[in-house]
Design a protein around this motif. Sequence first.
Motif, PDB file in Angstrom:
ATOM      1  N   LYS A   1      17.236   5.718   6.409  1.00  0.00           N
ATOM      2  CA  LYS A   1      16.141   4.747   6.325  1.00  0.00           C
ATOM      3  C   LYS A   1      16.296   3.881   5.082  1.00  0.00           C
ATOM      4  CE  LYS A   1      11.138   4.402   6.772  1.00  0.00           C
ATOM      5  NZ  LYS A   1       9.909   5.117   7.137  1.00  0.00           N
ATOM      6  N   TYR A   2      16.165   2.576   5.271  1.00  0.00           N
ATOM      7  CA  TYR A   2      16.254   1.650   4.149  1.00  0.00           C
ATOM      8  C   TYR A   2      15.101   1.923   3.181  1.00  0.00           C
ATOM      9  CZ  TYR A   2      16.541  -2.733   1.549  1.00  0.00           C
ATOM     10  OH  TYR A   2      16.652  -3.670   0.549  1.00  0.00           O
ATOM     11  N   PRO A   3      15.382   2.018   1.891  1.00  0.00           N
ATOM     12  CA  PRO A   3      14.343   2.464   0.947  1.00  0.00           C
ATOM     13  C   PRO A   3      13.199   1.486   0.738  1.00  0.00           C
ATOM     14  CG  PRO A   3      16.356   1.844  -0.206  1.00  0.00           C
ATOM     15  CD  PRO A   3      16.700   1.860   1.247  1.00  0.00           C
ATOM     16  N   GLY A   4      13.329   0.241   1.162  1.00  0.00           N
ATOM     17  CA  GLY A   4      12.270  -0.732   0.927  1.00  0.00           C
ATOM     18  C   GLY A   4      11.225  -0.834   2.008  1.00  0.00           C
ATOM     19  N   VAL A   5      11.356  -0.055   3.088  1.00  0.00           N
ATOM     20  CA  VAL A   5      10.402  -0.186   4.190  1.00  0.00           C
ATOM     21  C   VAL A   5       9.328   0.891   4.089  1.00  0.00           C
ATOM     22  CG1 VAL A   5      12.172  -1.200   5.663  1.00  0.00           C
ATOM     23  CG2 VAL A   5      11.726   1.251   5.800  1.00  0.00           C
ATOM     24  N   PRO A   6       8.169   0.647   4.666  1.00  0.00           N
ATOM     25  CA  PRO A   6       7.083   1.633   4.570  1.00  0.00           C
ATOM     26  C   PRO A   6       7.275   2.792   5.533  1.00  0.00           C
ATOM     27  CG  PRO A   6       6.386  -0.219   5.905  1.00  0.00           C
ATOM     28  CD  PRO A   6       7.752  -0.572   5.378  1.00  0.00           C
ATOM     29  N   SER A   7       6.490   3.823   5.330  1.00  0.00           N
ATOM     30  CA  SER A   7       6.429   4.951   6.249  1.00  0.00           C
ATOM     31  C   SER A   7       4.974   5.184   6.630  1.00  0.00           C
ATOM     32  CB  SER A   7       6.999   6.216   5.607  1.00  0.00           C
ATOM     33  OG  SER A   7       8.384   6.086   5.372  1.00  0.00           O
ATOM     34  N   VAL A   8       4.779   5.738   7.811  1.00  0.00           N
ATOM     35  CA  VAL A   8       3.433   5.963   8.323  1.00  0.00           C
ATOM     36  C   VAL A   8       3.270   7.413   8.767  1.00  0.00           C
ATOM     37  CG1 VAL A   8       3.154   3.565   9.052  1.00  0.00           C
ATOM     38  CG2 VAL A   8       4.066   5.257  10.673  1.00  0.00           C
ATOM     39  N   ILE A   9       2.034   7.814   8.889  1.00  0.00           N
ATOM     40  CA  ILE A   9       1.672   9.118   9.451  1.00  0.00           C
ATOM     41  C   ILE A   9       0.972   8.842  10.772  1.00  0.00           C
ATOM     42  CG2 ILE A   9       0.340  11.234   9.135  1.00  0.00           C
ATOM     43  CD1 ILE A   9       0.465  10.622   6.078  1.00  0.00           C
TER      44      ILE A   9
ATOM     45  N   TYR B   1       0.835  -1.207   0.000  1.00  0.00           N
ATOM     46  CA  TYR B   1       0.000   0.000   0.000  1.00  0.00           C
ATOM     47  C   TYR B   1       0.865   1.252   0.000  1.00  0.00           C
ATOM     48  CZ  TYR B   1      -3.659  -3.344   1.182  1.00  0.00           C
ATOM     49  OH  TYR B   1      -4.523  -4.399   1.160  1.00  0.00           O
ATOM     50  N   PHE B   2       1.931   1.219   0.795  1.00  0.00           N
ATOM     51  CA  PHE B   2       2.857   2.355   0.831  1.00  0.00           C
ATOM     52  C   PHE B   2       3.494   2.600  -0.530  1.00  0.00           C
ATOM     53  CE2 PHE B   2       7.430   3.410   1.238  1.00  0.00           C
ATOM     54  CZ  PHE B   2       7.301   4.759   1.569  1.00  0.00           C
ATOM     55  N   PHE B   3       3.921   1.536  -1.212  1.00  0.00           N
ATOM     56  CA  PHE B   3       4.570   1.700  -2.517  1.00  0.00           C
ATOM     57  C   PHE B   3       3.614   2.346  -3.518  1.00  0.00           C
ATOM     58  CE2 PHE B   3       7.253  -2.293  -1.463  1.00  0.00           C
ATOM     59  CZ  PHE B   3       8.136  -1.513  -0.724  1.00  0.00           C
ATOM     60  N   ARG B   4       2.324   2.038  -3.422  1.00  0.00           N
ATOM     61  CA  ARG B   4       1.342   2.600  -4.359  1.00  0.00           C
ATOM     62  C   ARG B   4       0.810   3.949  -3.924  1.00  0.00           C
ATOM     63  NH1 ARG B   4      -0.433  -2.918  -4.550  1.00  0.00           N
ATOM     64  NH2 ARG B   4      -2.053  -2.483  -3.009  1.00  0.00           N
ATOM     65  N   GLN B   5       0.664   4.142  -2.610  1.00  0.00           N
ATOM     66  CA  GLN B   5      -0.070   5.295  -2.100  1.00  0.00           C
ATOM     67  C   GLN B   5       0.783   6.342  -1.390  1.00  0.00           C
ATOM     68  OE1 GLN B   5      -3.467   2.154  -0.595  1.00  0.00           O
ATOM     69  NE2 GLN B   5      -3.277   4.066   0.523  1.00  0.00           N
ATOM     70  N   GLY B   6       1.971   5.951  -0.919  1.00  0.00           N
ATOM     71  CA  GLY B   6       2.751   6.821  -0.058  1.00  0.00           C
ATOM     72  C   GLY B   6       2.493   6.514   1.401  1.00  0.00           C
ATOM     73  N   ASP B   7       2.901   7.414   2.287  1.00  0.00           N
ATOM     74  CA  ASP B   7       2.807   7.191   3.730  1.00  0.00           C
ATOM     75  C   ASP B   7       1.379   6.802   4.133  1.00  0.00           C
ATOM     76  OD1 ASP B   7       5.346   8.120   3.474  1.00  0.00           O
ATOM     77  OD2 ASP B   7       5.139   9.784   4.890  1.00  0.00           O
ATOM     78  N   ILE B   8       1.267   5.790   4.987  1.00  0.00           N
ATOM     79  CA  ILE B   8      -0.033   5.271   5.410  1.00  0.00           C
ATOM     80  C   ILE B   8      -0.389   5.815   6.791  1.00  0.00           C
ATOM     81  CG2 ILE B   8      -1.368   3.191   5.898  1.00  0.00           C
ATOM     82  CD1 ILE B   8      -0.525   3.475   2.955  1.00  0.00           C
ATOM     83  N   PRO B   9      -1.539   6.469   6.936  1.00  0.00           N
ATOM     84  CA  PRO B   9      -1.943   6.954   8.256  1.00  0.00           C
ATOM     85  C   PRO B   9      -2.247   5.805   9.214  1.00  0.00           C
ATOM     86  CG  PRO B   9      -3.134   8.103   6.505  1.00  0.00           C
ATOM     87  CD  PRO B   9      -2.446   6.933   5.865  1.00  0.00           C
ATOM     88  N   ILE B  10      -1.804   5.948  10.450  1.00  0.00           N
ATOM     89  CA  ILE B  10      -2.165   5.005  11.513  1.00  0.00           C
ATOM     90  C   ILE B  10      -2.748   5.799  12.673  1.00  0.00           C
ATOM     91  CG2 ILE B  10      -0.462   3.271  10.841  1.00  0.00           C
ATOM     92  CD1 ILE B  10       1.266   4.175  13.218  1.00  0.00           C
ATOM     93  N   TYR B  11      -3.652   5.169  13.409  1.00  0.00           N
ATOM     94  CA  TYR B  11      -4.394   5.823  14.479  1.00  0.00           C
ATOM     95  C   TYR B  11      -4.338   4.932  15.713  1.00  0.00           C
ATOM     96  CZ  TYR B  11      -6.265   8.420  10.523  1.00  0.00           C
ATOM     97  OH  TYR B  11      -6.375   9.181   9.383  1.00  0.00           O
ATOM     98  N   ALA B  12      -3.873   5.481  16.840  1.00  0.00           N
ATOM     99  CA  ALA B  12      -3.719   4.666  18.039  1.00  0.00           C
ATOM    100  C   ALA B  12      -3.525   5.550  19.265  1.00  0.00           C
ATOM    101  CB  ALA B  12      -2.522   3.717  17.899  1.00  0.00           C
ATOM    102  N   HIS B  13      -3.777   4.966  20.419  1.00  0.00           N
ATOM    103  CA  HIS B  13      -3.459   5.597  21.692  1.00  0.00           C
ATOM    104  C   HIS B  13      -1.968   5.935  21.725  1.00  0.00           C
ATOM    105  CE1 HIS B  13      -2.755   5.863  26.054  1.00  0.00           C
ATOM    106  NE2 HIS B  13      -4.056   6.037  26.197  1.00  0.00           N
TER     107      HIS B  13
END
Length: 253
Positions: free
Chosen positions: A121-129, A89-101
Motif C-alpha cells: 500500500k502506498y504510504p500517502g493514501v488513507p485507510s478506513v475501518i 483526517y487519517f494523517f491526524r487520527q488514523g484509520d477512519i470508520p465508514i458505515y454503509a450497506h
Amino acid sequence: MKITFLGTGTSQGIPVIGSTHPVCLSENFKDKRLRVSVLVEWDNYTYVIDCGPDFRTQMIRANCGRIDGVIFTHEHADHTAGLDDIRPYFFRQGDIPIYAHQRVLGELRRRFDYIFATENKYPGVPSVIENEVKNEPFMLHNMQVVPIEGYHYKLQVFGYRFDRFAYLTDMKTISETELEKLKNLDVLVINALREEEHISHFNLEQALEIITKLQPKKAYLTHISHHLGFHDDVESRLPENVFLAYDELQITL
C-alpha cells in the motif's frame, strides 16, 4: 445536536457548468449549492453523511478539524467521490470508520481499491475501518442510529434517524413500514428535486405529502435542482413549518 448542511444541491450542483438558466446565474448565495451532504454533531462526536466531490471544500468551509466517521446513503458518485479527501483526517487520527450497506462497501472497494489495499500500500493514501449497515439500529457511541430504507428508482438507499432528527436523500419510494420509523421527529430533512415528476427522486409535491403524513415539527428540503426555482421564491410558497435548506445552514436540536 447540531446539523450543518454542507451541500444541498443535486448531482450537478448549482450553478451547473456552462448553464445560463436564471437560477444558475443568481447572485443569491442560497442559490449556490454544492453536492448534498450534512455534518451531524452531538456531545464531542462528529459524523459526515456522504462525502461527494465537493467534500474538501465543504470541510474547509465548515472549519471541521476532526470527524469520527463517514456514513453513506448509497454509492452514487455525488455521494462518494470525495472519499480520498479524508486523507488529512487519517494523517491526524488514523484509520477512519465508514458505515454503509454491504453493496456500497463493495463499490467503494472497487472504485478506491488503493484505499482498501492490504499489501504494497502506498504510504500517502488513507485507510478506513469498514462497518456494514443493515436495516436495523446500530450504535455510534451513545447515539442509536436507525436506518431508513427507501428506493432511488430501483436502487436501495438508506436514510438515517438520530434521535429526533432524520435525514433522507435520493429517495423516490418508501414503504409504510419504514415511514413508521419517522414518527415524532423534531426535524426531518428530505429530498425534493424539482416540481416536475422524476423517475428516481421525490418531487416537491411528493416530499410535502410525506411531511404532511409524518408531521415533524420542522422539515427542510434538500438535494435541490436549479429547476425547482429561486430559493426565496420557492420558500415563500412552502407551508409554515417547511423550509428550503441551503449550504452552510446550521440548525440545533
